[in-house]
Design an enzyme around this catalytic site. Structure first.
Site: not given
Ligand code: F6P
Length: 546
Positions: A208, A214, A356, A387
């Site tokens: 988003k 990452e 969250e 289990h």
């Molecule tokens: O972990 C925090 C967060 O902002 C989540 O709310 C979100 O879903 C995720 O990181 C990934 O964010 P983005 O879609 O902006 O990479």
């Protein structure tokens, strides 16, 4: 009879007093005394049935919990959310995942713009692209058909689409395999890519914000993998990348062709975004019609949530029950157990949705809360969990309310296995409710000629609350209903706790510190830390093999 509305203080006082009475009651007695308890305490919405009769509630509890919903002004908050008001106050954003699944001709405005039309424009573009991939009309650089789609995203840009793709595997048509890489641990990407060919692979960078390190690192690594395996020029990778984001500048800077960029909107939170273009991997797997059915399921639950009175309103019932145990019985966690292999990622998905959203300790008005908010959500697929940790549910010392999700039909039946699966789910809820008394345990031992002194070990206190959600089967429509059900449950609880369920400032702090520490790990330069963090950085540097 018109009931006078009570103040919040009075509602809470009445509930606390009532809890002292309920705490001494056992559900098994209620079932013995009242043959109609299930009749009164179950609710059907289309193909979904919620049995909430195995809960520590009476008709009076329901009245008091309904008072709580009224005193929290739930109706106004519900209208505000569906109407596009900026109820995510700390980010000054509307909360409109519901607009993503409205009928195409609906109108919901934010700042004078009809967001439903906006959403469908983006959705249609994504659905068309998915169909092109499914039909072999979007080819890779060497004109070969795309057969593997790899979603690179984390959190809401991974958990929703991954869970839905797995759950609807039986509805996957066509030849496209969908994979998910979320972790910045290189092993994740490595294990997915080791079976794939660059010529036939498309990467979807789902973020988003398009700033999540990452995901961007995984995208860079994926690009490097494509180029390392082939003698392609840099621009050849364009045919193998698509992106989903609100940040169109950043996707362009990454080199993704605008035709392959699918827009998201800031009025949809990441963990509520599976209905949007973030669902692209799902669309690649199940196709246009099934995806539209998924939206229709969500829409049906929205209509129910908007119209049903509290006592018949599934999300409200589940939310109030959660609050009953969390705030009046001091239950710290809530288990969720799907009896369906396809739903194996459901709990992980729900952990983000719930924790969250409601893991907050400050109210919308910036005041610290002095009561418990979101519980710890945990669980995993039945019967495996039986289990592993069910011993604690049956004979441990904690109250753990749980939800059992049980599809009546399997899309992959093997012999009588599905019947056994369902029987196990129902048996667990019965045992958790009934328990076994000392007298029953002694009688059983005596009957088998065993030492009756062992009876204490075989007593089950029971009285553990469960909800059972039975549905005809897991299909795009019912899964849409189920997800929307939990989204609204979380919303209702957030309203009652007066917190903002739609921001996530708590995740930011660690992200900022990680950036500094990453530099220290590589450069050896130090910034102030506590002794523990220094010690760990030292150990890393001592052991690191470059
Ligand atoms: O972990 C925090 C967060 O902002 C989540 O709310 C979100 O879903 C995720 O990181 C990934 O964010 P983005 O879609 O902006 O990479």
């Amino acid at each position: 009879m018109i009931r006078e509305s009570k103040t919040m203080a009075k509602v809470l006082e009445d509930l606390s007093e009532h809890q002292q009475y309920i705490a001494l009651q056992h559900m098994r007695d209620w079932f013995e005394q009242d043959a109609h308890r299930f009749e009164r305490m179950h609710q059907k919405v289309g193909p979904l049935l919620l049995d909430y009769s195995k809960n520590r509630v009476t008709e009076e509890t329901w009245q008091l919990l309904s008072d709580l919903a009224d005193a929290s002004d739930l109706k106004s908050w519900r209208e505000a959310m569906f109407g596009g008001e900026k109820i995510n106050r700390s980010e000054a954003r509307a909360v409109l995942h519901t607009a993503l699944r409205q009928e195409r001709n609906a109108v919901v405005e934010v700042d004078g713009v009809n967001v439903v039309a906006q959403a469908y424009q983006a959705l249609d573009k994504a659905l068309d692209f998915a169909e092109k991939i499914r039909q072999g009309m979007h080819l890779g650089y060497t004109k070969q058909r795309i057969v593997d789609v790899v979603n690179l995203g984390v959190g809401g840009s991974d958990l929703g689409p991954k869970m839905v793709t797995e759950a609807l595997k039986s509805f996957a048509t066509g030849d496209v395999n969908v994979h998910f890489v979320s972790n910045v641990d290189g092993a994740h990407l490595h294990h997915v890519l080791e079976h794939l060919r660059p010529e036939t692979t498309l990467f979807v960078v789902a973020s988003k914000s398009f700033t999540t390190p990452e995901t961007l690192l995984n995208a860079q690594a994926a690009k490097a993998w494509l180029l390392a395996q082939t003698a392609w020029p840099d621009d050849a990778v364009a045919a193998h990348f698509a992106a989903i984001s609100t940040n169109l500048q950043a996707t362009a800077a990454f080199g993704i062709h605008p035709m392959q960029v699918f827009e998201m909107f800031d009025w949809v939170g990441g963990r509520y975004s599976v209905w949007s273009t973030i669902g692209l991997p799902v669309m690649c797997a199940i196709g246009r019609e099934a995806f539209l059915q998924f939206l229709a399921g969500g829409r049906a639950m929205d209509a129910h949530f908007q119209n049903a009175p509290w006592r018949e309103n599934m999300p409200v019932i589940m939310a109030l029950l959660g609050i009953w145990y969390n705030n009046f019985f001091d239950a710290h966690s809530h288990a969720v157990i799907p009896y369906d292999y396809g739903m194996r990622s459901w709990t992980e998905y729900l952990q983000q949705l719930d924790m969250e959203s409601n893991g907050k300790n400050v109210t919308q008005n910036n005041q610290p809360v002095n009561y418990a908010t979101g519980p710890i959500i945990w669980g995993s697929q039945g019967v495996n969990c039986q289990h592993a940790y069910f011993q604690l549910l049956h004979q441990g010392s904690r109250l753990v309310p749980s939800d059992f999700i049980v599809p009546v039909n399997s899309h992959l039946p093997v012999g009588k296995q599905h019947t056994v699966l369902v029987a196990n789910a129902l048996a667990q809820t019965e045992a958790l409710m009934r328990g076994k008394t000392l007298a029953e345990a002694q009688a059983e031992l005596a009957l088998n000629g065993q030492d009756i002194h062992l009876a204490a070990q075989k007593v089950f206190s029971g009285n553990q609350p469960t909800n059972t959600l039975m549905l005809t089967d897991i299909n795009p429509y019912t899964l849409g209903m189920l997800i929307a059900l939990y989204e609204h449950k979380v919303f209702v609880q957030g309203v009652i706790w007066r917190i903002n369920s739609f921001d996530q400032w708590g995740v930011e702090y660690g992200k900022v510190l990680a950036k500094t520490i990453e530099q220290e790990l590589v450069s050896g330069v130090r910034v102030p830390h506590d002794a523990s963090t220094f010690g760990l950085i030292d150990y890393y540097q001592e052991c690191y093999v470059s």
